[in-house]
Design a protein around this motif. Structure first.
Motif, PDB file in Angstrom:
ATOM      1  N   LYS A   2       0.816  -1.206   0.000  1.00 33.81           N
ATOM      2  CA  LYS A   2       0.000   0.000   0.000  1.00 33.81           C
ATOM      3  C   LYS A   2       0.855   1.264   0.000  1.00 33.81           C
ATOM      4  O   LYS A   2       1.877   1.319   0.681  1.00 33.81           O
ATOM      5  CB  LYS A   2      -0.904   0.029   1.241  1.00 33.81           C
ATOM      6  CG  LYS A   2      -2.118  -0.866   1.176  1.00 33.81           C
ATOM      7  CD  LYS A   2      -2.995  -0.618   2.386  1.00 33.81           C
ATOM      8  CE  LYS A   2      -4.388  -1.196   2.207  1.00 33.81           C
ATOM      9  NZ  LYS A   2      -5.286  -0.780   3.304  1.00 33.81           N
ATOM     10  N   GLN A  12       0.959   5.419   0.931  1.00 34.82           N
ATOM     11  CA  GLN A  12       0.488   6.109   2.122  1.00 34.82           C
ATOM     12  C   GLN A  12       0.585   7.614   1.967  1.00 34.82           C
ATOM     13  O   GLN A  12       1.294   8.128   1.094  1.00 34.82           O
ATOM     14  CB  GLN A  12       1.274   5.662   3.350  1.00 34.82           C
ATOM     15  CG  GLN A  12       2.781   5.896   3.264  1.00 34.82           C
ATOM     16  CD  GLN A  12       3.480   5.479   4.532  1.00 34.82           C
ATOM     17  OE1 GLN A  12       3.214   6.005   5.607  1.00 34.82           O
ATOM     18  NE2 GLN A  12       4.396   4.518   4.422  1.00 34.82           N
ATOM     19  N   THR A  58       0.372  11.259   4.668  1.00 32.37           N
ATOM     20  CA  THR A  58       0.170  11.887   5.972  1.00 32.37           C
ATOM     21  C   THR A  58      -0.300  13.320   5.744  1.00 32.37           C
ATOM     22  O   THR A  58       0.338  14.078   5.011  1.00 32.37           O
ATOM     23  CB  THR A  58       1.469  11.876   6.801  1.00 32.37           C
ATOM     24  OG1 THR A  58       1.904  10.521   6.974  1.00 32.37           O
ATOM     25  CG2 THR A  58       1.237  12.488   8.169  1.00 32.37           C
ATOM     26  N   THR A  80      -8.978   1.780   1.786  1.00 33.08           N
ATOM     27  CA  THR A  80      -8.039   2.780   2.289  1.00 33.08           C
ATOM     28  C   THR A  80      -8.324   2.971   3.770  1.00 33.08           C
ATOM     29  O   THR A  80      -9.465   3.222   4.169  1.00 33.08           O
ATOM     30  CB  THR A  80      -8.219   4.114   1.550  1.00 33.08           C
ATOM     31  OG1 THR A  80      -7.841   3.942   0.181  1.00 33.08           O
ATOM     32  CG2 THR A  80      -7.350   5.200   2.170  1.00 33.08           C
ATOM     33  N   ASN A  94      -7.506   4.921   7.494  1.00 28.72           N
ATOM     34  CA  ASN A  94      -7.006   6.187   8.024  1.00 28.72           C
ATOM     35  C   ASN A  94      -7.072   6.160   9.540  1.00 28.72           C
ATOM     36  O   ASN A  94      -7.958   5.521  10.129  1.00 28.72           O
ATOM     37  CB  ASN A  94      -7.829   7.368   7.499  1.00 28.72           C
ATOM     38  CG  ASN A  94      -9.185   7.469   8.164  1.00 28.72           C
ATOM     39  OD1 ASN A  94     -10.101   6.714   7.822  1.00 28.72           O
ATOM     40  ND2 ASN A  94      -9.339   8.377   9.116  1.00 28.72           N
ATOM     41  N   ASN A 111      -2.843   9.571   9.185  1.00 25.85           N
ATOM     42  CA  ASN A 111      -2.078   8.751   8.246  1.00 25.85           C
ATOM     43  C   ASN A 111      -3.046   7.865   7.458  1.00 25.85           C
ATOM     44  O   ASN A 111      -3.913   7.206   8.038  1.00 25.85           O
ATOM     45  CB  ASN A 111      -1.058   7.885   8.985  1.00 25.85           C
ATOM     46  CG  ASN A 111      -0.200   7.067   8.031  1.00 25.85           C
ATOM     47  OD1 ASN A 111      -0.324   5.850   7.960  1.00 25.85           O
ATOM     48  ND2 ASN A 111       0.657   7.729   7.281  1.00 25.85           N
ATOM     49  N   ARG A 156      -3.465   4.798   4.451  1.00 19.29           N
ATOM     50  CA  ARG A 156      -2.849   3.712   3.677  1.00 19.29           C
ATOM     51  C   ARG A 156      -3.855   3.299   2.612  1.00 19.29           C
ATOM     52  O   ARG A 156      -4.955   2.859   2.937  1.00 19.29           O
ATOM     53  CB  ARG A 156      -2.502   2.520   4.587  1.00 19.29           C
ATOM     54  CG  ARG A 156      -1.595   2.857   5.777  1.00 19.29           C
ATOM     55  CD  ARG A 156      -0.203   3.206   5.344  1.00 19.29           C
ATOM     56  NE  ARG A 156       0.619   3.654   6.448  1.00 19.29           N
ATOM     57  CZ  ARG A 156       1.704   3.011   6.878  1.00 19.29           C
ATOM     58  NH1 ARG A 156       2.096   1.912   6.288  1.00 19.29           N
ATOM     59  NH2 ARG A 156       2.410   3.513   7.885  1.00 19.29           N
TER      60      ARG A 156
END
Length: 483
Positions: free
Chosen positions: A239, A241, A243, A331, A333, A356, A358
């Motif tokens: 995955k 990512q 931030t 996804t 979070n 964050n 992914r």
């Protein structure tokens, strides 16, 4: 598709018979597939491998506190570690060209008459901090009850030590007729500077790699209820990512007369609405994972998982049972940092949170970013992307993948070998630009308890699996010689 066509016929001819017939045919196909599905025999490798020096070498590597903060602040830590490696594996450093690239090192062996593309095996040298109450000092490398304890034993000095030991032994035996690289970074746990710079070096030199083997998968305890065999998990992708820092503002005020909307209430709405922005979808790699393990499951899971093409909704429900498997669908979070006011009776003028993300393999960086921008615009929240990277390329499952599975089977034997995609991030994701066959697997067999200790207290691996790892890397290198 069959069901859709039958539904159209049903509407045209005003009869439900085509739908019933299609349902019956699909169900019959699934039952037949379950009956004839092959269950490959798993034979345990009874051979015990012995590499007397590898345990001592790993102990010495562990004693170097290559913690990410130490590497950032003190280059002497890295230099002392490199000097140690040169003493532990003298033939490797004699036969292979050493290239120091930023916070990483690259070893290259070039066999002059080798017409094939070189391959690369890699694992990082930096480790996370070792806080908490350890049973044994985290940088001592104590051997107790046939286990080696210490930070980095599993993540990932153990496998790095094994590949260097394998190369050392093979060089001493003068058996190498294949060009290859060994790579290790000192910033995989933090900034990921070393790996991209090495990839840029490969691009500049027009070097395309035959295959890449990094961390990201291992041999683990049965990951699903009802499964009795251990699984060798090979990650074909990982995955991406991102931030993000979210900031909400207001005019502030006194807590006795609070406004209807405050920065914190706005961010609270954001926290609640964010998970709803992302969809669940079963990726083909996940279906392949279940297809690999289905023959070893009992009914009804064997029936459902072995026919994922038909039972995707049920597969999705199975995955949603816990947070780990649910992360394979979407996804994810999580909000990890929050800052707001400093006085209990004052409404803060500004509040911020950091999250964050992914990405699911079907909703990459751009789509996820766009979705969050829409939410932030609606809630009047400022959004700043701190860092991010896209999902990795998906590796092929052709010749090189089959070679990898055969090697695992030869060394370990009694394990189910299955592809999957990694939820975490590794250095491997950068190598997709110079290689189509990037796999994530380290040849260490760990229990669930050992796996959970990876970044925790009392990280350890079995001595026996370290021996297996050396043998595995020998087979990888020698197997490429034969090819």
């Amino acid at each position: 598709l069959s069901f859709t066509i039958s539904a159209i016929f049903s509407l045209v001819f005003k009869s439900k018979k085509p739908i019933y017939l299609t349902m019956l045919l699909l169900l019959s196909a699934a039952i037949l597939n379950t009956i004839i599905i092959k269950k490959p025999a798993l034979k345990k490798n009874e051979k015990e491998f012995s590499h007397p020096t590898v345990v001592q070498n790993l102990q010495k590597m562990i004693k170097h506190e290559t913690i990410k903060s130490n590497i950032d602040l003190n280059d002497q830590v890295r230099e002392a570690y490199m000097n140690e490696l040169k003493q532990l594996f003298p033939t490797v450093f004699k036969e292979m060209e050493l290239r120091l690239v930023s916070r990483s090192f690259l070893l290259h062996y070039k066999y002059e008459t080798d017409p094939q593309k070189p391959f690369l095996i890699m694992c990082h040298s930096d480790v996370v901090d070792a806080t908490g109450d350890w049973t044994n000092p985290p940088f001592s490398g104590v051997v107790k009850d046939n286990k080696i304890y210490g930070r980095g034993t599993f993540d990932t000095k153990g496998s790095l030590c094994a590949m260097l030991q394998a190369a050392e032994d093979l060089f001493s035996q003068k058996k190498l007729t294949r060009s290859f690289y060994i790579f290790s970074s000192f910033d995989e746990e933090t900034t990921h500077v070393g790996a991209p710079e090495v990839v840029e070096y490969f691009k500049k030199e027009n070097i395309i790699l035959d295959f890449v083997l990094d961390e990201g998968g291992a041999i683990i305890d049965p990951p699903f209820p009802g499964l009795k065999h251990r699984c060798a998990m090979i990650a074909l992708a990982e995955k991406g990512q991102m931030t993000i820092k979210f900031t909400a503002t207001s005019n502030g005020g006194h807590s006795s007369q609070p406004p209807r909307i405050t920065p914190l209430s706005t961010l609270a709405k954001l926290v609640l609405v964010t998970p709803k922005m992302f969809t669940n979808r079963v990726h083909p790699i996940t279906l392949q994972t279940f297809k690999s393990i289905a023959p070893y499951m009992k009914f009804p899971l064997r029936f459902i998982l072995g026919n994922g093409w038909l039972f995707k909704p049920l597969v999705k429900l199975v995955l949603l049972i816990n947070s780990t498997s649910a992360a394979m669908l979407r996804t994810t979070n999580v909000f990890t940092i929050a800052q707001a006011g400093t006085e209990f009776n004052v409404v803060p003028r500004e509040a911020s949170m950091v999250a964050n993300f992914r990405f699911g393999l079907h909703q990459d960086y751009n789509e996820s970013k766009c979705l969050m921008e829409k939410v932030c615009k609606k809630l009047n929240v400022k959004m700043d992307v701190i860092s991010g990277c896209k999902n990795s390329k998906i590796a092929t499952t052709g010749e090189k993948y089959k070679f990898l599975t055969k090697t695992i089977d030869k060394v370990f034997g009694d394990v189910i070998i299955t592809p999957y995609f990694a939820l975490g991030g590794t250095d491997a994701r950068f190598f997709g630009d110079v290689c189509d066959n990037v796999y994530r697997f380290i040849p260490l067999s760990v229990s669930t308890d050992q796996l959970l200790r990876m970044h925790g207290i009392d990280e350890n691996i079995d001595v026996s699996t370290l021996m297996q790892a050396v043998e595995f890397y020998k087979e990888i290198i020698l197997g490429q010689n034969k090819q």
